[in-house]
Design an enzyme around this catalytic site. Structure first.
Site, PDB file in Angstrom:
ATOM      1  N   MET A 133      36.589  42.259  30.844  1.00 41.02           N
ATOM      2  CA  MET A 133      35.660  43.150  31.509  1.00 41.02           C
ATOM      3  C   MET A 133      34.390  42.712  30.764  1.00 41.02           C
ATOM      4  O   MET A 133      34.001  43.003  29.758  1.00 41.02           O
ATOM      5  CB  MET A 133      35.653  44.749  31.327  1.00 41.02           C
ATOM      6  CG  MET A 133      37.165  45.358  32.076  1.00 41.02           C
ATOM      7  SD  MET A 133      36.956  44.921  33.781  1.00 41.02           S
ATOM      8  CE  MET A 133      35.536  45.608  34.383  1.00 41.02           C
ATOM      9  N   PHE A 184      32.523  51.293  37.993  1.00 44.28           N
ATOM     10  CA  PHE A 184      31.468  51.096  39.122  1.00 44.28           C
ATOM     11  C   PHE A 184      31.184  49.582  39.104  1.00 44.28           C
ATOM     12  O   PHE A 184      31.011  48.929  38.147  1.00 44.28           O
ATOM     13  CB  PHE A 184      30.210  51.915  38.460  1.00 44.28           C
ATOM     14  CG  PHE A 184      30.793  53.370  38.286  1.00 44.28           C
ATOM     15  CD1 PHE A 184      30.818  54.156  39.521  1.00 44.28           C
ATOM     16  CD2 PHE A 184      31.109  53.913  37.109  1.00 44.28           C
ATOM     17  CE1 PHE A 184      31.126  55.785  39.616  1.00 44.28           C
ATOM     18  CE2 PHE A 184      31.484  55.172  36.971  1.00 44.28           C
ATOM     19  CZ  PHE A 184      31.288  56.182  38.077  1.00 44.28           C
ATOM     20  N   GLY A 185      30.808  49.340  40.386  1.00 41.90           N
ATOM     21  CA  GLY A 185      30.123  48.130  40.786  1.00 41.90           C
ATOM     22  C   GLY A 185      28.817  48.242  40.387  1.00 41.90           C
ATOM     23  O   GLY A 185      28.077  49.131  40.167  1.00 41.90           O
ATOM     24  N   SER A 196      34.827  41.115  45.014  1.00 38.30           N
ATOM     25  CA  SER A 196      35.471  42.476  44.850  1.00 38.30           C
ATOM     26  C   SER A 196      35.138  43.563  46.148  1.00 38.30           C
ATOM     27  O   SER A 196      34.095  43.424  46.401  1.00 38.30           O
ATOM     28  CB  SER A 196      35.012  43.102  43.617  1.00 38.30           C
ATOM     29  OG  SER A 196      35.272  44.612  43.511  1.00 38.30           O
ATOM     30  N   MET A 237      41.064  52.710  41.103  1.00 34.78           N
ATOM     31  CA  MET A 237      40.474  53.754  40.169  1.00 34.78           C
ATOM     32  C   MET A 237      41.121  55.114  40.248  1.00 34.78           C
ATOM     33  O   MET A 237      41.317  55.283  41.529  1.00 34.78           O
ATOM     34  CB  MET A 237      38.954  53.709  40.099  1.00 34.78           C
ATOM     35  CG  MET A 237      38.215  52.325  40.017  1.00 34.78           C
ATOM     36  SD  MET A 237      36.403  52.505  40.084  1.00 34.78           S
ATOM     37  CE  MET A 237      36.136  51.033  40.061  1.00 34.78           C
ATOM     38  N   GLY A 267      31.227  41.578  43.003  1.00 32.94           N
ATOM     39  CA  GLY A 267      31.141  42.425  44.170  1.00 32.94           C
ATOM     40  C   GLY A 267      29.681  42.484  44.773  1.00 32.94           C
ATOM     41  O   GLY A 267      29.570  41.896  45.795  1.00 32.94           O
ATOM     42  N   SER A 268      28.635  43.005  44.093  1.00 32.14           N
ATOM     43  CA  SER A 268      27.474  43.329  44.770  1.00 32.14           C
ATOM     44  C   SER A 268      26.762  42.089  44.890  1.00 32.14           C
ATOM     45  O   SER A 268      26.257  41.715  45.797  1.00 32.14           O
ATOM     46  CB  SER A 268      26.510  44.205  43.650  1.00 32.14           C
ATOM     47  OG  SER A 268      26.913  43.871  42.431  1.00 32.14           O
ATOM     48  N   HIS A 283      39.630  40.709  45.332  1.00 29.02           N
ATOM     49  CA  HIS A 283      39.925  41.446  44.307  1.00 29.02           C
ATOM     50  C   HIS A 283      39.687  43.079  44.723  1.00 29.02           C
ATOM     51  O   HIS A 283      38.989  43.422  45.440  1.00 29.02           O
ATOM     52  CB  HIS A 283      38.779  41.239  43.341  1.00 29.02           C
ATOM     53  CG  HIS A 283      38.877  41.834  41.868  1.00 29.02           C
ATOM     54  ND1 HIS A 283      39.705  41.393  40.969  1.00 29.02           N
ATOM     55  CD2 HIS A 283      38.348  42.799  41.499  1.00 29.02           C
ATOM     56  CE1 HIS A 283      39.268  42.155  39.782  1.00 29.02           C
ATOM     57  NE2 HIS A 283      38.772  43.190  40.123  1.00 29.02           N
ATOM     58  N   ASP A 300      34.828  39.836  35.022  1.00 25.53           N
ATOM     59  CA  ASP A 300      34.572  41.094  36.156  1.00 25.53           C
ATOM     60  C   ASP A 300      33.397  41.944  35.582  1.00 25.53           C
ATOM     61  O   ASP A 300      33.732  42.591  34.464  1.00 25.53           O
ATOM     62  CB  ASP A 300      36.154  41.769  36.226  1.00 25.53           C
ATOM     63  CG  ASP A 300      35.887  42.847  37.469  1.00 25.53           C
ATOM     64  OD1 ASP A 300      34.775  42.931  38.138  1.00 25.53           O
ATOM     65  OD2 ASP A 300      36.819  43.458  37.481  1.00 25.53           O
ATOM     66  N   GLY A 301      32.332  41.959  36.602  1.00 23.15           N
ATOM     67  CA  GLY A 301      31.321  42.929  36.049  1.00 23.15           C
ATOM     68  C   GLY A 301      30.082  42.116  35.906  1.00 23.15           C
ATOM     69  O   GLY A 301      29.843  41.367  35.082  1.00 23.15           O
ATOM     70  N   GLY A 302      29.062  42.419  36.841  1.00 18.36           N
ATOM     71  CA  GLY A 302      27.604  42.047  36.642  1.00 18.36           C
ATOM     72  C   GLY A 302      27.623  40.451  36.885  1.00 18.36           C
ATOM     73  O   GLY A 302      26.733  39.844  36.018  1.00 18.36           O
ATOM     74  N   HIS A 355      43.266  44.897  40.658  1.00  9.68           N
ATOM     75  CA  HIS A 355      42.901  45.519  39.059  1.00  9.68           C
ATOM     76  C   HIS A 355      43.101  46.560  39.121  1.00  9.68           C
ATOM     77  O   HIS A 355      42.399  47.349  39.775  1.00  9.68           O
ATOM     78  CB  HIS A 355      41.476  44.754  39.075  1.00  9.68           C
ATOM     79  CG  HIS A 355      40.956  45.361  37.774  1.00  9.68           C
ATOM     80  ND1 HIS A 355      39.364  45.262  37.754  1.00  9.68           N
ATOM     81  CD2 HIS A 355      41.338  45.645  36.415  1.00  9.68           C
ATOM     82  CE1 HIS A 355      39.121  45.718  36.289  1.00  9.68           C
ATOM     83  NE2 HIS A 355      40.185  46.076  36.008  1.00  9.68           N
ATOM     84  N   ASP A 368      39.773  46.868  43.310  1.00 10.42           N
ATOM     85  CA  ASP A 368      39.677  47.726  41.985  1.00 10.42           C
ATOM     86  C   ASP A 368      40.352  49.235  42.295  1.00 10.42           C
ATOM     87  O   ASP A 368      39.680  49.874  43.083  1.00 10.42           O
ATOM     88  CB  ASP A 368      38.205  47.866  41.968  1.00 10.42           C
ATOM     89  CG  ASP A 368      37.540  46.710  41.438  1.00 10.42           C
ATOM     90  OD1 ASP A 368      38.047  46.189  40.178  1.00 10.42           O
ATOM     91  OD2 ASP A 368      36.679  46.315  41.842  1.00 10.42           O
ATOM     92  N   MET A 385      43.094  50.117  37.367  1.00 11.51           N
ATOM     93  CA  MET A 385      42.235  51.025  36.312  1.00 11.51           C
ATOM     94  C   MET A 385      42.829  52.426  36.443  1.00 11.51           C
ATOM     95  O   MET A 385      42.051  53.373  36.858  1.00 11.51           O
ATOM     96  CB  MET A 385      40.704  50.964  36.470  1.00 11.51           C
ATOM     97  CG  MET A 385      40.054  49.653  36.194  1.00 11.51           C
ATOM     98  SD  MET A 385      38.628  49.525  36.880  1.00 11.51           S
ATOM     99  CE  MET A 385      39.079  48.729  38.489  1.00 11.51           C
TER     100      MET A 385
HETATM  101  C1  DX5 Z   1      34.272  47.649  37.846  1.00 10.49           C
HETATM  102  C2  DX5 Z   1      35.095  46.582  38.739  1.00 10.49           C
HETATM  103  C3  DX5 Z   1      34.567  45.542  39.299  1.00 10.49           C
HETATM  104  C4  DX5 Z   1      33.556  45.713  40.313  1.00 10.49           C
HETATM  105  C5  DX5 Z   1      32.435  44.391  39.916  1.00 10.49           C
HETATM  106  O1  DX5 Z   1      35.190  48.576  37.269  1.00 10.49           O
HETATM  107  O2  DX5 Z   1      36.332  46.340  37.964  1.00 10.49           O
HETATM  108  O3  DX5 Z   1      35.344  44.495  40.020  1.00 10.49           O
HETATM  109  O4  DX5 Z   1      33.767  45.722  41.537  1.00 10.49           O
HETATM  110  O5  DX5 Z   1      31.360  44.743  40.770  1.00 10.49           O
HETATM  111  P1  DX5 Z   1      30.168  44.071  40.535  1.00 10.49           P
HETATM  112  O6  DX5 Z   1      30.508  42.605  40.738  1.00 10.49           O
HETATM  113  O7  DX5 Z   1      28.955  44.349  41.490  1.00 10.49           O
HETATM  114  O8  DX5 Z   1      29.541  44.266  39.011  1.00 10.49           O
HETATM  115 ZN    ZN Z   2      37.881  44.877  39.005  1.00  7.07          ZN
END
Ligand code: DX5
Ligand code: ZN
Length: 216
Positions: free
Chosen positions: A137, A143-144, A8, A37, A197-198, A33, A175-177, A66, A35, A68
């Protein structure tokens, strides 16, 4: 089983997106990816068309976009023109998910549908046969860097049963964590695509992390 890593961009260094593109191009990531928003569907604002267009010029991997945003139907054509290869919208962000699916199809790109962790997987049933991917999700969109929600495994099982019955080629994206710790269990439950992402961008060696996530 298809295994795809989609790093991401949200956690990348926005001051040096060309370096990010070069890293992604040289890596084993199949997709990148994005995001998007809008500050309305989610309480955060990220980036939009100009950034996707700029990255498209330098990144040779498929752009996994993606969105949002509320009223996704208004912007499908522009995301397709900006370079999206897969466009994933939120079921709960539109009054007419069927129309959004039809609009994305008409652009000749891949269609994804997503839901937040508080939306029942059952709502997706009428659409499974028409989409290329479902994005579940594993944190609340916005948020990442959030913590993975453990109930995701049960939701993947419920979705996988539906996909096996209605559209076995449909991919499951999480997606997420996502981390090296939960990746093996996610694959074991039938997940095909991991967004990270992170975990990727905070790693000392992002390219090695992409390989490790793929082989997890
Ligand atoms: C959150 C995003 C994710 C985000 C994931 O709303 O859709 O794609 O970047 O970040 P990590 O991998 O750090 O949870
Ligand atoms: Zn995403």
């Amino acid at each position: 089983m298809t295994k795809i890593i989609s790093p991401s961009m949200l956690s990348a260094d926005f001051g040096n997106l060309q370096a990010m593109c070069e890293m992604i191009n040289a890596s084993e990531a199949e997709w990148l990816h994005f995001d998007v928003m809008d500050g309305v569907f989610v309480p955060n604002i990220s980036f939009g068309f100009p950034v996707i267009e700029a990255v498209k010029k330098h990144c040779h991997k498929m752009l996994d976009v993606h969105i949002m945003i509320v009223k996704p139907e208004k912007y499908v054509e522009r995301f397709a023109k900006a370079g999206a290869g897969m466009l994933t919208f939120h079921f709960e962000a539109t009054e007419n998910p069927q129309q959004v699916i039809d609009l994305i199809r008409a652009e000749g790109i891949k269609v994804g549908i997503s839901i937040n962790p508080d939306i029942s997987v059952k709502v997706l049933e009428p659409f499974i046969s028409q989409v290329d991917m479902v994005l579940l999700m594993s944190v609340f969109a916005g948020f990442g860097g959030q913590k993975f929600i453990e109930d995701t495994y049960n939701r993947v099982d419920e979705l996988k049963e539906m996909i096996d019955r209605l559209n076995p080629t449909c991919l499951i994206e999480i997606d997420g964590g996502v981390t090296l710790e939960n990746a093996p269990k996610l694959y074991a439950h039938g997940v095909n695509v991991l967004v990270a992402g992170s975990t990727v961008y905070n790693a000392p060696n992002p390219q090695q992390m992409i390989i490790d996530l793929k082989n997890a």
